[in-house]
Motif scaffolding. Structure first.
Motif, short mmCIF file in Angstrom:
data_model
loop_
_atom_site.label_atom_id
_atom_site.label_comp_id
_atom_site.label_asym_id
_atom_site.label_seq_id
_atom_site.Cartn_x
_atom_site.Cartn_y
_atom_site.Cartn_z
N ALA A 28 26.12 27.14 -82.84
CA ALA A 28 27.38 27.42 -82.15
C ALA A 28 28.55 26.70 -82.82
CB ALA A 28 27.28 27.00 -80.68
N GLU A 29 28.32 25.47 -83.26
CA GLU A 29 29.37 24.73 -83.96
C GLU A 29 29.75 25.40 -85.27
OE1 GLU A 29 28.48 20.19 -82.30
OE2 GLU A 29 27.59 20.88 -84.19
N ALA A 30 28.75 25.93 -86.00
CA ALA A 30 29.03 26.64 -87.25
C ALA A 30 29.84 27.91 -86.98
CB ALA A 30 27.72 26.98 -87.95
N GLN A 31 29.48 28.62 -85.91
CA GLN A 31 30.22 29.82 -85.55
C GLN A 31 31.65 29.48 -85.15
OE1 GLN A 31 27.41 31.26 -82.54
NE2 GLN A 31 26.97 33.04 -83.83
N LEU A 32 31.82 28.37 -84.43
CA LEU A 32 33.15 27.96 -83.99
C LEU A 32 34.01 27.56 -85.18
CD1 LEU A 32 35.10 27.46 -81.68
CD2 LEU A 32 34.08 25.19 -81.37
N ARG A 33 33.41 26.85 -86.15
CA ARG A 33 34.16 26.50 -87.36
C ARG A 33 34.63 27.75 -88.09
NH1 ARG A 33 30.16 22.47 -87.81
NH2 ARG A 33 28.95 23.79 -89.24
N ALA A 34 33.74 28.73 -88.18
CA ALA A 34 34.10 29.99 -88.85
C ALA A 34 35.21 30.71 -88.09
CB ALA A 34 32.87 30.88 -88.98
N ARG A 72 37.51 29.35 -86.22
CA ARG A 72 38.77 28.62 -86.41
C ARG A 72 39.40 28.90 -87.77
NH1 ARG A 72 36.39 23.21 -83.52
NH2 ARG A 72 37.34 23.55 -81.46
N GLU A 73 38.56 29.22 -88.75
CA GLU A 73 39.07 29.53 -90.09
C GLU A 73 39.48 30.99 -90.23
OE1 GLU A 73 35.86 28.35 -92.59
OE2 GLU A 73 36.13 26.19 -92.20
N LEU A 74 39.11 31.81 -89.24
CA LEU A 74 39.36 33.24 -89.33
C LEU A 74 40.85 33.59 -89.42
CD1 LEU A 74 37.90 35.93 -89.45
CD2 LEU A 74 37.88 35.98 -86.94
N PRO A 75 41.74 32.98 -88.59
CA PRO A 75 43.17 33.32 -88.72
C PRO A 75 43.72 33.07 -90.12
CG PRO A 75 42.78 32.16 -86.67
CD PRO A 75 41.51 32.08 -87.45
N ALA A 88 44.77 37.68 -81.95
CA ALA A 88 44.37 37.63 -80.54
C ALA A 88 42.85 37.78 -80.42
CB ALA A 88 45.06 38.74 -79.75
N GLU A 89 42.27 38.66 -81.24
CA GLU A 89 40.81 38.82 -81.24
C GLU A 89 40.13 37.54 -81.72
OE1 GLU A 89 40.16 42.15 -83.75
OE2 GLU A 89 40.80 43.64 -82.26
N ALA A 90 40.71 36.90 -82.75
CA ALA A 90 40.14 35.65 -83.26
C ALA A 90 40.22 34.54 -82.22
CB ALA A 90 40.87 35.22 -84.53
N GLU A 91 41.34 34.50 -81.49
CA GLU A 91 41.49 33.49 -80.44
C GLU A 91 40.51 33.73 -79.31
OE1 GLU A 91 42.86 30.19 -78.35
OE2 GLU A 91 43.16 30.78 -80.44
N LEU A 104 37.60 35.18 -79.57
CA LEU A 104 36.29 34.78 -80.08
C LEU A 104 36.14 33.26 -80.06
CD1 LEU A 104 33.60 35.36 -81.52
CD2 LEU A 104 34.87 35.39 -83.69
N LYS A 105 37.18 32.55 -80.48
CA LYS A 105 37.14 31.09 -80.50
C LYS A 105 36.92 30.53 -79.09
CE LYS A 105 40.83 28.51 -80.85
NZ LYS A 105 42.06 27.86 -81.38
N GLN A 106 37.64 31.08 -78.11
CA GLN A 106 37.50 30.59 -76.74
C GLN A 106 36.10 30.88 -76.19
OE1 GLN A 106 39.61 28.57 -75.30
NE2 GLN A 106 41.01 28.77 -77.05
N ALA A 107 35.55 32.05 -76.54
CA ALA A 107 34.20 32.40 -76.09
C ALA A 107 33.17 31.44 -76.69
CB ALA A 107 33.88 33.84 -76.47
N LEU A 108 33.35 31.10 -77.97
CA LEU A 108 32.42 30.17 -78.62
C LEU A 108 32.57 28.76 -78.08
CD1 LEU A 108 32.70 31.52 -82.27
CD2 LEU A 108 30.67 31.60 -80.81
N LYS A 109 33.79 28.36 -77.75
CA LYS A 109 34.00 27.04 -77.15
C LYS A 109 33.30 26.97 -75.78
CE LYS A 109 38.07 25.05 -77.36
NZ LYS A 109 39.55 24.88 -77.33
N ALA A 110 33.40 28.05 -75.01
CA ALA A 110 32.71 28.10 -73.71
C ALA A 110 31.20 28.05 -73.89
CB ALA A 110 33.13 29.35 -72.94
N GLN A 111 30.71 28.78 -74.90
CA GLN A 111 29.28 28.78 -75.19
C GLN A 111 28.82 27.38 -75.59
OE1 GLN A 111 28.14 31.40 -78.39
NE2 GLN A 111 26.00 30.80 -78.31
N LEU A 112 29.60 26.70 -76.44
CA LEU A 112 29.24 25.35 -76.87
C LEU A 112 29.27 24.38 -75.69
CD1 LEU A 112 28.52 23.54 -79.24
CD2 LEU A 112 30.97 23.23 -79.68
N ALA A 113 30.24 24.55 -74.80
CA ALA A 113 30.31 23.68 -73.61
C ALA A 113 29.06 23.86 -72.74
CB ALA A 113 31.57 24.00 -72.80
N GLU A 114 28.59 25.09 -72.61
CA GLU A 114 27.36 25.35 -71.84
C GLU A 114 26.15 24.70 -72.51
OE1 GLU A 114 26.88 29.50 -71.23
OE2 GLU A 114 28.66 29.71 -69.96
N ILE A 115 26.09 24.81 -73.85
CA ILE A 115 24.98 24.20 -74.59
C ILE A 115 25.00 22.69 -74.40
CG2 ILE A 115 24.10 23.73 -76.91
CD1 ILE A 115 25.03 26.58 -77.66
#
Length: 420
Positions: free
Chosen positions: A193-199, A201-204, A388-391, A393-404
């Motif tokens: 999840a952290e790797a996906q979140l880093r990616a 964040r770099e998407l924009p 907006a799509e990247a943001e 995705l980032k928020q969804a991954l942050k929520a996923q990481l918080a759950e993990i």
């Protein structure tokens, strides 16, 4: 926070309550003396773990050295199966603990660390290590620790008085093995999840690079920013305005101007004259850029959308005003915020001791890429949608990481309730 006493909880069959002091004995660490430190100037020294070395695993690099004769007895050297606890630290970290599962070299421990060593053979060290990390235990440590300035101290007597829900040894071993397996799975999920979140964040940045460093962009007309806009800095704070009529007006500080957006949660006011307001009042489409600070703040900004009526800006923010019939402010804001724009600012900034700034001349020389107006609008709309799509995705991954990150606490609660 009122804590439910463990005695009020019903335990599974075969479990019982045991005070830590009845099954483990504490060993206090060694107090440092003058001249003892990170180097090893003494002929006979031993490594010494400090409170900062008590992480999820012992950080063996975080050590000091003391003369070996300072040890009162061999019990002050770490042994496999010891539980190492930080008993003096910040409020958030006091009570942090780990299991000694390896010993790469002989090592003792400092005075702000206490080691707990088993008295009984009926205790599994892994099981107890997980108990020290359980939410209820950490909450107890937080509650009973005493504050002195910025340091919290955890009394050994309070630790020894804590009661543990204890199953038979074979059940301890089963639970510890199950926790090892599940914690490993959580760690793998967190890493992914952290790797996906880093990616994400770099998407924009990647999306903006794709636009402004493309082969198509190289064909666009190019002009200096100063040739197609009016650039001014804002109002200097702390001016003396004797006998001049003023009124309170909102203004933007550097803290309000972020990379790609404005943070208007805390907007200050200043005393401004009518001349100040006439000169510096923001209008829709004004590009707002910071003059610098840290290198990552160079050219940071976005455009104004009249979020606040009659708002000014301070002198460390540049205002760039375009002819909105020819220039899309959203397109230009994306351009200066892209890797293309940031590379220009970084290359031309004045840098001193970690501080980087641009002046109005440097900003005015920015090589603006100017496609036809209709194309600017089309590209800006497409970028807005992609960002907006990247943001999202980032928020969804942050929520996923918080759950993990909540899973370890949930697993430990189940384990010590006999539900694992």
């Amino acid at each position: 926070m009122m804590m439910i006493k463990d005695e009020q909880r019903k335990l599974p069959a075969g479990w019982h309550w045991a005070k830590l002091g009845d099954i483990y004995s504490p060993i206090r660490g060694v107090t440092f003396q003058s001249g003892e430190g990170k180097s090893s100037p003494f002929e006979y020294c031993i490594a010494c773990i400090t409170t900062s070395g008590v992480q999820d695993k012992i950080d063996w690099d975080s050590r000091r050295f003391i003369p070996i004769q300072r040890l009162s007895d061999k019990n002050q050297t770490l042994q496999l199966g010891d539980i190492v606890v930080s008993t003096a630290n910040s409020k958030a970290l006091v009570g942090k603990s780990c299991l000694v599962s390896e010993i790469p070299f002989p090592c003792t421990f400092g005075a702000f660390v206490t080691v707990f060593r088993p008295i009984s053979h009926d205790i599994d060290a892994n099981f107890l290590a997980y108990w020290f990390r359980s939410p209820e235990t950490l909450a107890y440590f937080y509650e009973v620790s005493a504050n002195t300035t910025n340091i919290s101290n955890l009394r050994v007597s309070d630790i020894l008085a804590r009661e543990i829900p204890l199953p038979p040894l074979t059940e301890q071993q089963r639970i510890a093995a199950r926790l090892n397996e599940q914690m490993s799975m959580v760690a793998q999920a967190r890493q992914a999840a952290e790797a996906q979140l880093r990616a994400a964040r770099e998407l924009p940045s990647a999306q903006l690079r794709e636009v402004f460093e493309s082969q198509e962009a190289k064909k666009w007309h190019q002009q200096r920013l100063a040739e197609v806009s009016e650039i001014i800095s804002g109002i200097t704070l702390g001016r003396k305005l004797f006998d001049i009529q003023t009124r309170k007006v909102p203004y933007l500080r550097v803290a309000n101007v972020k990379d790609g957006f404005l943070d208007l949660s805390d907007v200050y006011q200043l005393d401004a004259t009518d001349a100040d307001i006439a000169k510096c009042a923001l209008k829709y489409g004004d590009l707002l850029l910071t003059e610098g600070g840290d290198p990552d703040k160079l050219g940071r900004g976005t455009f104004w959308e009249e979020q606040i009526p009659e708002c000014l800006h301070q002198n460390h923010i540049f205002r760039v005003r375009f002819d909105l019939a020819k220039i899309s402010p959203r397109f230009m804001a994306h351009q200066v915020g892209s890797p293309y724009g940031k590379a220009y600012f970084l290359a031309h900034a004045k840098q001193t001791t970690g501080i980087a700034t641009i002046n109005q001349k440097v900003l005015g020389n920015f090589p603006l890429l100017i496609p036809p107006f209709a194309e600017q609008e089309k590209i800006a709309a497409a970028i807005k949608e992609k960002l907006a799509e990247a943001e999202s995705l980032k928020q969804a991954l942050k929520a996923q990481l918080a759950e993990i990150n909540q899973l370890p606490s949930a697993l430990l609660r189940r384990a010590f309730a006999g539900e694992l």
